[in-house]
Design a protein around this motif. Structure first.
Motif, PDB file in Angstrom:
ATOM      1  N   MET A   3      -2.232  -1.686  -4.724  1.00  0.00           N
ATOM      2  CA  MET A   3      -3.448  -1.576  -3.916  1.00  0.00           C
ATOM      3  C   MET A   3      -3.408  -0.364  -2.983  1.00  0.00           C
ATOM      4  O   MET A   3      -2.359  -0.003  -2.450  1.00  0.00           O
ATOM      5  CB  MET A   3      -3.671  -2.850  -3.094  1.00  0.00           C
TER       6      MET A   3
ATOM      7  N   TYR B  89     -11.760  -6.573   3.024  1.00  0.00           N
ATOM      8  CA  TYR B  89     -10.581  -6.899   3.804  1.00  0.00           C
ATOM      9  C   TYR B  89      -9.425  -7.220   2.852  1.00  0.00           C
ATOM     10  O   TYR B  89      -9.592  -7.922   1.851  1.00  0.00           O
ATOM     11  CB  TYR B  89     -10.850  -8.086   4.728  1.00  0.00           C
ATOM     12  N   THR B  90      -8.246  -6.705   3.175  1.00  0.00           N
ATOM     13  CA  THR B  90      -7.079  -6.878   2.316  1.00  0.00           C
ATOM     14  C   THR B  90      -6.793  -8.347   2.038  1.00  0.00           C
ATOM     15  O   THR B  90      -6.371  -8.714   0.936  1.00  0.00           O
ATOM     16  CB  THR B  90      -5.849  -6.210   2.962  1.00  0.00           C
ATOM     17  N   GLU B  91      -7.047  -9.191   3.012  1.00  0.00           N
ATOM     18  CA  GLU B  91      -6.782 -10.625   2.869  1.00  0.00           C
ATOM     19  C   GLU B  91      -7.523 -11.227   1.678  1.00  0.00           C
ATOM     20  O   GLU B  91      -7.051 -12.169   1.042  1.00  0.00           O
ATOM     21  CB  GLU B  91      -7.174 -11.358   4.150  1.00  0.00           C
TER      22      GLU B  91
ATOM     23  N   ARG C 134     -11.120  -1.853  -3.660  1.00  0.00           N
ATOM     24  CA  ARG C 134     -11.060  -2.999  -4.571  1.00  0.00           C
ATOM     25  C   ARG C 134     -10.270  -2.661  -5.848  1.00  0.00           C
ATOM     26  O   ARG C 134     -10.587  -1.707  -6.553  1.00  0.00           O
ATOM     27  CB  ARG C 134     -12.466  -3.486  -4.933  1.00  0.00           C
TER      28      ARG C 134
ATOM     29  N   SER D  30      -4.468   0.543   0.451  1.00  0.00           N
ATOM     30  CA  SER D  30      -4.866  -0.136   1.688  1.00  0.00           C
ATOM     31  C   SER D  30      -4.687   0.779   2.884  1.00  0.00           C
ATOM     32  O   SER D  30      -3.832   1.669   2.895  1.00  0.00           O
ATOM     33  CB  SER D  30      -4.034  -1.416   1.891  1.00  0.00           C
TER      34      SER D  30
ATOM     35  N   THR E  93      -8.889  -2.588   1.956  1.00  0.00           N
ATOM     36  CA  THR E  93      -8.338  -2.219   0.654  1.00  0.00           C
ATOM     37  C   THR E  93      -9.453  -1.811  -0.296  1.00  0.00           C
ATOM     38  O   THR E  93     -10.464  -2.517  -0.413  1.00  0.00           O
ATOM     39  CB  THR E  93      -7.546  -3.400   0.049  1.00  0.00           C
TER      40      THR E  93
ATOM     41  N   VAL F 215      -1.284  -6.841  -6.015  1.00  0.00           N
ATOM     42  CA  VAL F 215      -1.162  -6.953  -4.554  1.00  0.00           C
ATOM     43  C   VAL F 215       0.148  -6.346  -4.075  1.00  0.00           C
ATOM     44  O   VAL F 215       0.204  -5.677  -3.039  1.00  0.00           O
ATOM     45  CB  VAL F 215      -1.296  -8.424  -4.119  1.00  0.00           C
TER      46      VAL F 215
ATOM     47  N   GLN G 257      -5.281 -10.661  -1.230  1.00  0.00           N
ATOM     48  CA  GLN G 257      -4.040 -11.411  -1.075  1.00  0.00           C
ATOM     49  C   GLN G 257      -4.261 -12.883  -1.405  1.00  0.00           C
ATOM     50  O   GLN G 257      -3.453 -13.501  -2.104  1.00  0.00           O
ATOM     51  CB  GLN G 257      -3.512 -11.259   0.353  1.00  0.00           C
TER      52      GLN G 257
ATOM     53  N   GLN H 217      -7.005  -4.748   8.151  1.00  0.00           N
ATOM     54  CA  GLN H 217      -6.509  -4.005   7.001  1.00  0.00           C
ATOM     55  C   GLN H 217      -7.591  -4.017   5.920  1.00  0.00           C
ATOM     56  O   GLN H 217      -8.107  -5.072   5.553  1.00  0.00           O
ATOM     57  CB  GLN H 217      -5.228  -4.643   6.461  1.00  0.00           C
TER      58      GLN H 217
END
Length: 420
Positions: free
Chosen positions: A66, A47-49, A81, A68, A79, A62, A52, A77
């Motif tokens: 990335m 997860y993108t979070e 890695r 995403s 991403t 970030v 972030q 969302q």
């Protein structure tokens, strides 16, 4: 119809080269085993979070690099890695690895990462990292062990002229004290700095010191040092790391400007460098991240890690003319002269392979001379020849390629002879 080509910033690792990668990966696994590290494999996307919160929203990774995409079945969302420390820490928390009786938790990984950067020597958009993380100990000897572990690995690979650059970026409290002095300095030269640095001043002024623009590096060379604002505890930790490295004979220099490009670093930060490996000289980077576990939802556990790119290691080996002792070629090539002999050869090849012998034969119905050339190209140690007379007598001729010596043996004995 136009040919489809490989995406920019990626590469095919072909036979002849992939064996070198396999050698490096095998050496790394054995090296980590001696330090009591265990392998972990995390997903290629998260997860993108996670990035972030873990890497930091104001980092170049970030903000700019990335890959995403929105999950087509939800609003999530995802991403690819860009680094693996955040993923390893997420797994550590999620799988309650802190509850294991074997503490601290020592992990390593090998795998691809993805960043949308400008491709250049040693820097690709898909690249392979080898890294390690230790979670659960704040002892400065672990910091020194981390640095020594990767430094010793490079030594075992044969590299020379390495150096360790290190710094302490302190705790959050240390950085807050330093921030006031740094902002006063940077605001005086704000309009002379690049646009990225002008933006960083307000969001994360420490990262201005990580700028790679030569003009900005010159402008900030007299910026207030974080080392001057460390607490007694932080300074003692950094002094202990240096003491342990000195005891191991690991060469290092203290670089007050070294801050690394990720927000999660605390206290020890380090890089291992070697000149002239493409556009960058850094082989490896790492540091301590004592607040990251808590940031990702776990208890406040200390951690430290490093990662290095295999591509950069390969460049470094090439620069120093180091050839890896990879095994190539096959053990045996069976040459046939008749269709009937081919059926026998097919069975013998299977028997040899089952016995652990790397064996090959002709599948293109080539003449005997062409088959012998094929055996030579494959650097076969032995060539086994089956002609009409050998077929009639249930024998084969075994030729040792290095000496040219050959002898006729019973076909039934071939596996035992070559296995020896």
């Amino acid at each position: 119809m136009a040919r489809i080509q490989i995406p920019r910033g990626t590469q095919d690792i072909l036979p002849g080269t992939v064996e070198q990668w396999q050698y490096i990966e095998a050496k790394a696994r054995e090296h980590f085993r001696r330090f009591n590290y265990q392998e972990i494999r995390t997903p290629l996307f998260e997860y993108t979070e996670l990035f972030q919160r873990g890497v930091g929203e104001t980092t170049d990774i970030v903000e700019k690099e990335m890959y995403s995409v929105k999950n087509p079945r939800s609003e999530d969302q995802l991403t690819l890695r860009p680094e693996n420390t955040a993923g390893v820490v997420r797994s550590y928390v999620e799988n309650k690895m802190y509850g294991s009786p074997n503490q601290p938790t020592k992990l390593y990984y090998i795998g691809p990462m993805f960043r949308h950067e400008r491709p250049q020597a040693g820097r690709l958009r898909q690249f392979t990292q080898i890294g390690a993380e230790t979670l659960g100990s704040s002892d400065p000897s672990i910091d020194a062990e981390m640095i020594a572990m990767v430094f010793r690995f490079y030594e075992e690979m044969g590299l020379k002229g390495l150096r360790v650059d290190m710094n302490s970026v302190g705790t959050r409290e240390d950085r807050e004290r330093h921030r006031t002095h740094l902002l006063a300095f940077l605001n005086d030269i704000r309009h002379e700095l690049c646009e990225d640095c002008q933006s960083r001043i307000d969001r994360n002024p420490l990262r201005v010191l990580d700028c790679k623009v030569p003009k900005d590096q010159e402008l900030t060379k007299n910026a207030p040092s974080l080392l001057e604002h460390l607490s007694e505890e932080s300074a003692a930790h950094f002094a202990s790391v240096q003491k342990y490295l000195t005891a191991l004979g690991i060469p290092f220099v203290v670089d007050p400007r070294l801050v690394r490009g990720l927000d999660y670093y605390t206290l020890t930060a380090f890089e291992i460098k070697m000149a002239e490996i493409g556009a960058v000289e850094t082989l490896c980077g790492g540091g301590r991240y004592n607040g990251l576990v808590a940031e990702l939802g776990g208890d406040d556990m200390p951690g430290i890690g490093f990662a290095f790119g295999v591509e950069r290691l390969m460049l470094a080996l090439q620069k120093q003319g180091i050839e890896l002792p990879v095994k190539t070629g096959i053990d045996c090539y069976i040459v046939v002269q008749t269709p009937e002999a081919k059926e026998v050869a097919f069975t013998l090849v299977d028997q040899l392979r089952r016995a652990g012998v790397a064996a090959e034969m002709d599948y293109l119905d080539r003449k005997m001379k062409a088959q012998l050339k094929a055996a030579d190209r494959l650097t076969a140690q032995y060539t086994v020849i089956i002609g009409e007379s050998e077929l009639a007598n249930n024998t084969v001729v075994v030729k040792e390629m290095a000496t040219g010596e050959q002898k006729e043996i019973a076909a039934a004995e071939l596996v035992n002879v070559l296995r020896k």
